[in-house]
Design a protein around this motif. Structure first.
Motif, short mmCIF file in Angstrom:
data_model
loop_
_atom_site.label_atom_id
_atom_site.label_comp_id
_atom_site.label_asym_id
_atom_site.label_seq_id
_atom_site.Cartn_x
_atom_site.Cartn_y
_atom_site.Cartn_z
N ILE A 1 0.87 -1.17 -0.06
CA ILE A 1 -0.12 0.05 -0.12
C ILE A 1 0.77 1.22 0.08
N MET A 2 0.71 2.18 -0.93
CA MET A 2 1.31 3.48 -0.95
C MET A 2 0.37 4.43 -0.60
N TYR A 3 0.55 5.12 0.80
CA TYR A 3 -0.41 6.10 1.33
C TYR A 3 0.06 7.47 0.60
N PHE A 4 -1.14 8.24 0.25
CA PHE A 4 -0.89 9.47 -0.13
C PHE A 4 -1.76 10.52 0.72
N SER A 5 -1.10 11.41 1.40
CA SER A 5 -2.02 12.11 2.51
C SER A 5 -1.49 13.57 2.63
N GLU B 1 4.34 2.25 2.20
CA GLU B 1 5.23 3.80 2.17
C GLU B 1 4.36 4.62 2.53
N TRP B 2 4.91 6.02 2.65
CA TRP B 2 3.96 6.96 2.95
C TRP B 2 4.48 8.18 2.36
N HIS B 3 3.44 8.92 1.36
CA HIS B 3 3.94 10.08 0.62
C HIS B 3 3.07 11.30 0.95
N LEU C 1 10.28 16.97 5.12
CA LEU C 1 10.23 15.58 4.31
C LEU C 1 8.90 15.08 3.73
N HIS C 2 9.07 14.62 2.69
CA HIS C 2 7.58 14.22 1.88
C HIS C 2 7.60 12.64 1.44
N PHE C 3 8.70 11.80 1.79
CA PHE C 3 8.51 10.37 1.46
C PHE C 3 9.20 9.46 2.67
N PHE C 4 8.51 8.63 3.10
CA PHE C 4 8.91 7.60 4.23
C PHE C 4 8.89 6.44 3.75
N GLN C 5 9.80 5.40 4.04
CA GLN C 5 9.46 4.00 3.91
C GLN C 5 10.32 3.35 4.70
N GLN D 1 13.28 14.22 0.93
CA GLN D 1 12.57 15.62 0.80
C GLN D 1 11.43 15.63 -0.10
N PHE D 2 11.53 14.89 -1.41
CA PHE D 2 10.69 14.72 -2.32
C PHE D 2 10.26 13.43 -2.61
N SER D 3 9.52 12.88 -3.08
CA SER D 3 9.08 11.34 -3.40
C SER D 3 10.21 10.99 -4.57
#
Length: 279
Positions: A55-59, A87-89, A174-178, A189-191
């Motif tokens: 699952i790739m979350y975008f919020s 992962e989260w974006h 930060l905008h991307f976390f895995q 910093q960015f996806s």
């Protein structure tokens, strides 16, 4: 809480489905988000008879719900909790409106209009009544209900995990976390950034065991996997953080100097390696 789910079929076709959780609890915190994620995974598994692979979350970057240390440590345990990789974006500020917000707005607008048209004794005034209305009236969405007791159970389950969580310095940039391990994330910093760094989301030591007076002066600090020399400017034992003015470059180096403008950052107390003692 709405989820707009996009998926790719075996034929390569991209489809979507809408899933909305109506909650009896008004506390929309990280524990509630974790409960909603649990219901989402159960819904997706039941619908397609197979558990999602990833699952790739975008919020948006709401700090109370998503962009906080508690949600990040939950992300590290996503596979353990739901048996699904994730992962989260995060969208940039003021750019987080999506189809999910439209779905929630449709539900609220429709329920409000219907409630105003009903007799006084039949108006929609409770979460359960809203859920029953949605299931019986809106056919283009899928709904589930979260009880207050489920939220309390989720909080009890996560309390010890949250107590071990630590804030990631520079989170808002930060905008991307895995997740990499149960206590480490890869962040960007960015996806689509070509560079990334690894950060720890749990504390290495008990903050209360660290004497506050030993933190003042020059200290060695671990940041972004490197050791730095810095000068303590302020200590917040309650929050578990210390404001440090860094000298450059990082260790090892023969000489260090303060930069202009100054490099000042709040770091976690658990990132302090030791006090620097002049020779």
């Amino acid at each position: 809480h709405p989820f707009m789910c996009y998926y790719k079929g075996d034929d390569g076709h991209v489809g979507h489905t809408c899933f909305v959780v109506v909650s009896e609890c008004t506390d929309h915190d990280t524990a509630a988000v974790h409960l909603f994620q649990r219901k989402l995974v159960d819904f997706l598994t039941a619908r397609w008879k197979i558990r999602p692979q990833k699952i790739m979350y975008f919020s948006d970057g709401c700090a109370a719900q998503y962009k906080n240390c508690k949600n990040f440590i939950n992300l590290c345990h996503h596979v353990d909790d739901f048996k699904v990789e994730a992962e989260w974006h995060f969208f940039a500020t003021s750019h987080g409106k999506t189809a999910g917000d439209g779905a929630a707005g449709t539900l609220k607008r429709s329920a409000t209009r219907s409630s105003l048209q009903r007799p006084y004794a039949e108006q929609i005034i409770t979460p359960r009544q809203l859920y029953d209305y949605a299931c019986n009236t809106i056919k283009g969405m899928n709904f589930d209900f979260a009880t207050l007791q489920e939220h309390r159970d989720e909080e009890r389950l996560l309390n010890s995990r949250f107590a071990a969580a630590k804030t990631i310095p520079g989170t808002q940039k930060l905008h991307f976390f895995q997740p990499l391990t149960k206590d480490t994330l890869e962040v960007k910093q960015f996806s689509n950034s070509l560079t990334s760094r690894h950060v720890r989301v749990t504390r290495k030591q008990d903050v209360e065991s660290l004497p506050a007076m030993s933190i003042y002066g020059y200290i060695f600090v671990e940041y972004d996997g490197l050791a730095w020399l810095g000068c303590t400017m302020a200590v917040d034992v309650v929050a578990g953080s210390v404001t440090v003015k860094f000298l450059h470059p990082h260790l090892p180096a023969p000489l260090f100097k303060f930069t202009e403008p100054p490099d000042i950052l709040d770091v976690d107390l658990s990132d302090i390696i030791c006090r620097a003692t002049p020779a």
